[in-house]
Write a protein that holds these residues in place. Structure first.
Motif: not given
Ligand code: NIG
Ligand code: FE
Length: 381
Positions: A80-85, A271-272
């Motif tokens: 997630r921190m690399a862009g995955r939801a 989760t951003r």
């Protein structure tokens, strides 16, 4: 046995007349708060604890955790921190790990997590099941949780397990699983969200729980706008937790019904997702509770001080509002009048901080400021 704490630099009691006092003293007798006043007037007691100017606050009331699980999902977090939801489907990965853990292993994991919470100042904890999603495993999760807290929540309706039909699973959740779990639970919860359960399904589960003597609470409006908050208000649930996506009507319904809105900023951190708007809720007169949502998927923190720092920095709360939500707010959410404050008669659950003021909880984020945690009367435990 009585204890007097003296030279308290700042004492937070949430008393109506004087919610926060300075140069205070507090007497604990029989596990309850027996006297509060100025240090110079403090009565004698069996034991005297001079805290030398430190702040004393009520123990935190964490009204939302999922700490019966095995394994971690740090890989998901890393992705997630690399862009995955984030997707709710990740829950099934934890289900697979939890199902194969035996009682001794789950017991030691829960005991370690409870100790972690306690060391960070949390003295009342709600614990949900929901990572077994089969009758024996849900029963075991709650039986273990019940050894550690009276605030146990049956969450068989977390998601539909892999490969199962939703209707068939709900028949189990409201039938044999409920029968097996109800003796160990106080509450019933449903994850009411797209990808989990809709409002009609949630209504059926909560009604069945109520008929079995459980009180309802809900996971609502976490990942998008939806019917969860309105459902919680319609049925008089104790709490609607998450409240990240709210319409004006949702906010009005919470304010009018007094249903507690649980805010769980550890989730948005991990989760951003956008943080919930506490300011909007507080300004509308909603009862706000702050909780960790400790779970392996969306919020792997057990730290209420961390959540307080997030609430102040990201949710629009003042420092006092955040502490209030983490103590009295949690007590509202659990319908408890004996915890979350230090008025006369309260359970003497208190935290001595390594700081002169509660403001330091947000001002010094990430710093271990809990010097001492005392737990009072164990009634109900
Ligand atoms: O509160 N929303 C549902 N349950 C958890 C997430 C569980 C998971 O991802 O394992 C929550 O965020
Ligand atoms: Fe949750």
């Amino acid at each position: 046995m009585s204890t007097v704490y003296t030279r308290i630099g700042q004492l937070v009691t949430w008393d109506d007349e004087q919610p926060i006092r300075t140069d205070a003293a507090l007497v604990v007798e029989g596990g309850r708060v027996a006297w509060v006043g100025d240090t110079q007037n403090a009565p004698a007691a069996d034991e005297r604890v001079d805290v030398a100017g430190a702040a004393v606050i009520p123990g935190f009331v964490d009204a939302h955790t999922h700490l019966v699980f095995d394994g971690d999902r740090s890989g998901e977090f890393e992705a997630r921190m690399a862009g995955r939801a984030y997707t709710a489907g990740g829950i099934r990965a934890t289900v697979a790990r939890t199902r194969v853990a035996d009682e001794a292993r789950l017991e030691s994991l829960v005991a370690a997590r409870m100790a972690e919470l306690h060391a960070q100042g949390t003295t009342t904890v709600e614990v949900k099941s929901g990572y077994a999603l089969e009758v024996a495993g849900e029963e075991l999760s709650l039986r273990i949780a019940r050894r550690h807290t009276p605030e146990t929540t049956y969450l068989g309706a977390h998601v539909v397990p892999e490969g199962q039909d939703a209707d068939a699973y709900l028949t189990t959740v409201t039938g044999p699983m409920l029968q097996a779990c109800a003796p160990h639970a106080r509450w019933i919860d449903v994850f009411c969200e797209r990808g989990a359960f809709d409002a009609d399904q949630a209504r059926v589960v909560l009604a069945a729980g109520r008929a079995a003597g459980l009180e309802p609470r809900l996971h609502a409006n976490q990942l998008g706008f939806g019917p969860g908050v309105q459902l919680a208000c319609e049925i008089g649930a104790a709490a609607a937790d998450h409240c990240t996506y709210l319409t004006d009507d949702d906010v009005d319904a919470l304010a009018q019904t007094g249903v507690a809105a649980g805010l769980l900023p550890g989730v948005e951190f991990s989760t951003r997702h956008p943080y919930p708007d506490a300011r909007r809720l507080l300004d509308a007169g909603v009862r706000v509770a702050l909780a960790t949502d400790f779970n392996p998927g969306t919020s792997a923190t057990s730290s209420m001080p961390f959540c307080i720092a997030l609430a102040v920095r990201e949710l629009g709360m003042t420092c006092a509002e955040a502490l209030f939500a983490a103590t009295q707010g949690g007590a509202w959410s659990l319908r408890r009048s004996d915890v979350g404050h230090l008025r006369i008669g309260a359970r003497a659950d208190l935290v001595v901080l390594n700081a002169p003021s509660h403001v330091h909880l947000a001002y010094r984020p990430g710093v271990p400021l809990v010097r001492h945690v005392a737990r009072g009367a164990m009634s109900g435990e």
